[in-house]
Write a protein that holds these residues in place. Sequence first.
Motif, mmCIF file in Angstrom:
data_model
loop_
_atom_site.group_PDB
_atom_site.id
_atom_site.type_symbol
_atom_site.label_atom_id
_atom_site.label_comp_id
_atom_site.label_asym_id
_atom_site.label_seq_id
_atom_site.Cartn_x
_atom_site.Cartn_y
_atom_site.Cartn_z
ATOM 1 N N LEU A 21 -26.175 -34.245 -30.978
ATOM 2 C CA LEU A 21 -26.257 -33.587 -29.680
ATOM 3 C C LEU A 21 -27.116 -32.337 -29.804
ATOM 4 O O LEU A 21 -26.918 -31.537 -30.718
ATOM 5 N N PRO A 22 -28.085 -32.135 -28.922
ATOM 6 C CA PRO A 22 -28.945 -30.955 -29.023
ATOM 7 C C PRO A 22 -28.218 -29.693 -28.595
ATOM 8 O O PRO A 22 -27.278 -29.737 -27.804
ATOM 9 N N GLU A 23 -28.656 -28.576 -29.137
ATOM 10 C CA GLU A 23 -28.128 -27.279 -28.751
ATOM 11 C C GLU A 23 -29.081 -26.634 -27.751
ATOM 12 O O GLU A 23 -30.229 -27.044 -27.607
ATOM 13 N N GLY A 24 -28.606 -25.599 -27.071
ATOM 14 C CA GLY A 24 -29.447 -24.889 -26.122
ATOM 15 C C GLY A 24 -28.862 -24.935 -24.728
ATOM 16 O O GLY A 24 -27.728 -25.366 -24.526
ATOM 17 N N ARG A 25 -29.642 -24.509 -23.758
ATOM 18 C CA ARG A 25 -29.240 -24.513 -22.360
ATOM 19 C C ARG A 25 -30.118 -25.495 -21.584
ATOM 20 O O ARG A 25 -31.314 -25.580 -21.831
ATOM 21 N N PHE A 26 -29.486 -26.197 -20.676
ATOM 22 C CA PHE A 26 -30.174 -27.227 -19.924
ATOM 23 C C PHE A 26 -29.863 -27.083 -18.439
ATOM 24 O O PHE A 26 -28.882 -26.441 -18.055
ATOM 25 N N ARG A 27 -30.711 -27.698 -17.599
ATOM 26 C CA ARG A 27 -30.440 -27.677 -16.156
ATOM 27 C C ARG A 27 -29.278 -28.581 -15.817
ATOM 28 O O ARG A 27 -28.388 -28.224 -15.056
ATOM 29 N N PHE A 28 -29.306 -29.801 -16.354
ATOM 30 C CA PHE A 28 -28.224 -30.746 -16.108
ATOM 31 C C PHE A 28 -28.299 -31.857 -17.138
ATOM 32 O O PHE A 28 -29.271 -31.958 -17.907
ATOM 33 N N LEU A 29 -27.264 -32.675 -17.179
ATOM 34 C CA LEU A 29 -27.211 -33.841 -18.042
ATOM 35 C C LEU A 29 -27.176 -35.092 -17.173
ATOM 36 O O LEU A 29 -26.852 -35.034 -15.991
ATOM 37 N N ALA A 30 -27.488 -36.214 -17.768
ATOM 38 C CA ALA A 30 -27.269 -37.512 -17.129
ATOM 39 C C ALA A 30 -26.555 -38.411 -18.134
ATOM 40 O O ALA A 30 -26.782 -38.308 -19.344
ATOM 41 N N LEU A 31 -25.684 -39.256 -17.612
ATOM 42 C CA LEU A 31 -24.835 -40.107 -18.446
ATOM 43 C C LEU A 31 -24.991 -41.566 -18.059
ATOM 44 O O LEU A 31 -25.119 -41.896 -16.877
ATOM 45 N N ASP A 32 -24.957 -42.427 -19.057
ATOM 46 C CA ASP A 32 -24.806 -43.855 -18.814
ATOM 47 C C ASP A 32 -23.943 -44.440 -19.924
ATOM 48 O O ASP A 32 -23.992 -43.972 -21.075
ATOM 49 N N PHE A 50 -30.570 -34.958 -21.651
ATOM 50 C CA PHE A 50 -30.509 -33.500 -21.527
ATOM 51 C C PHE A 50 -31.803 -33.035 -20.870
ATOM 52 O O PHE A 50 -32.882 -33.197 -21.442
ATOM 53 N N VAL A 51 -31.695 -32.467 -19.675
ATOM 54 C CA VAL A 51 -32.862 -32.096 -18.889
ATOM 55 C C VAL A 51 -33.103 -30.598 -19.000
ATOM 56 O O VAL A 51 -32.244 -29.786 -18.610
ATOM 57 N N GLY A 52 -34.245 -30.219 -19.561
ATOM 58 C CA GLY A 52 -34.578 -28.817 -19.747
ATOM 59 C C GLY A 52 -35.090 -28.177 -18.470
ATOM 60 O O GLY A 52 -35.380 -28.843 -17.471
ATOM 61 N N PHE A 53 -35.241 -26.870 -18.515
ATOM 62 C CA PHE A 53 -35.726 -26.126 -17.345
ATOM 63 C C PHE A 53 -37.192 -26.423 -17.064
ATOM 64 O O PHE A 53 -37.681 -26.145 -15.973
ATOM 65 N N ASP A 54 -37.894 -27.005 -18.043
ATOM 66 C CA ASP A 54 -39.288 -27.387 -17.837
ATOM 67 C C ASP A 54 -39.421 -28.852 -17.432
ATOM 68 O O ASP A 54 -40.520 -29.373 -17.311
ATOM 69 N N GLY A 55 -38.290 -29.526 -17.201
ATOM 70 C CA GLY A 55 -38.307 -30.923 -16.785
ATOM 71 C C GLY A 55 -38.355 -31.920 -17.922
ATOM 72 O O GLY A 55 -38.258 -33.125 -17.687
ATOM 73 N N ARG A 56 -38.489 -31.435 -19.155
ATOM 74 C CA ARG A 56 -38.504 -32.350 -20.288
ATOM 75 C C ARG A 56 -37.115 -32.915 -20.523
ATOM 76 O O ARG A 56 -36.104 -32.264 -20.285
ATOM 77 N N ILE A 57 -37.074 -34.161 -20.994
ATOM 78 C CA ILE A 57 -35.807 -34.868 -21.173
ATOM 79 C C ILE A 57 -35.687 -35.339 -22.620
ATOM 80 O O ILE A 57 -36.606 -35.962 -23.162
ATOM 81 N N ALA A 58 -34.559 -35.022 -23.241
ATOM 82 C CA ALA A 58 -34.231 -35.550 -24.564
ATOM 83 C C ALA A 58 -32.977 -36.394 -24.427
ATOM 84 O O ALA A 58 -32.062 -36.044 -23.678
#
Length: 207
Positions: A21-32, A50-58
């Motif tokens: 699981l990544p560390e840090g702060r994110f805008r929101f998560l998505a689950l499936d 994990f959606v970052g404030f720059d829109g990148r997704i991990a």
Amino acid sequence: MNDRPTSPAPDRTGLRHLGELPEGRFRFLALDVETAGRGIGSICQIGLAFVGFDGRIATWSSLVDPCAPITRWTTRVHGLTDADVAGAPVFAALFPELRPVMEAYPVVQHSRYDERAFDAACRAIGAQPLRCPWVNSVTLARRAFPELRGNGGHGLANLKGVLGLDFRHHDAGEDARAAAQVALAAEARLGHQRSLGPLHDQLRFDF
């Protein structure tokens, strides 16, 4: 790790999901989740985006031992077999690590199936359900793309073509990424730039 991870190596499914699981702060998560077909709580794979404030997704994904055989019908849907989940952690082992992460953010799901699956899996191990704001990306897509009603609908398979999404359907990590992309696309279409705001912000959409 941080919220801007480097490209991970392919996991045992052949896809590039994070192993931790990544560390840090994110805008929101998505689950499936994918299930074994032995009840909605029989989770056999969990995926988080994990959606970052720059829109990148991990994306992070883990196979899960559902403690029950996977049915042939569900194998035809997601491709997972008993051999794939042999030796994987059980839900009870994963959940204590997942709970604080998921309860820190709004969690997007494409339909409410994933929330119901998590609730059922929690009940099965005697745990309280997650306390997080749940966001249904189907609801967002219906508001943002009303022209799809009766024209293919708002399922991920149709949205994949309409929005040009690139993902492998019915892999939990990939479907979580797709749900996040749908939420971002709906946000852009509706013009609500803060609709899925940062940590504990009030959601801007009226769900």
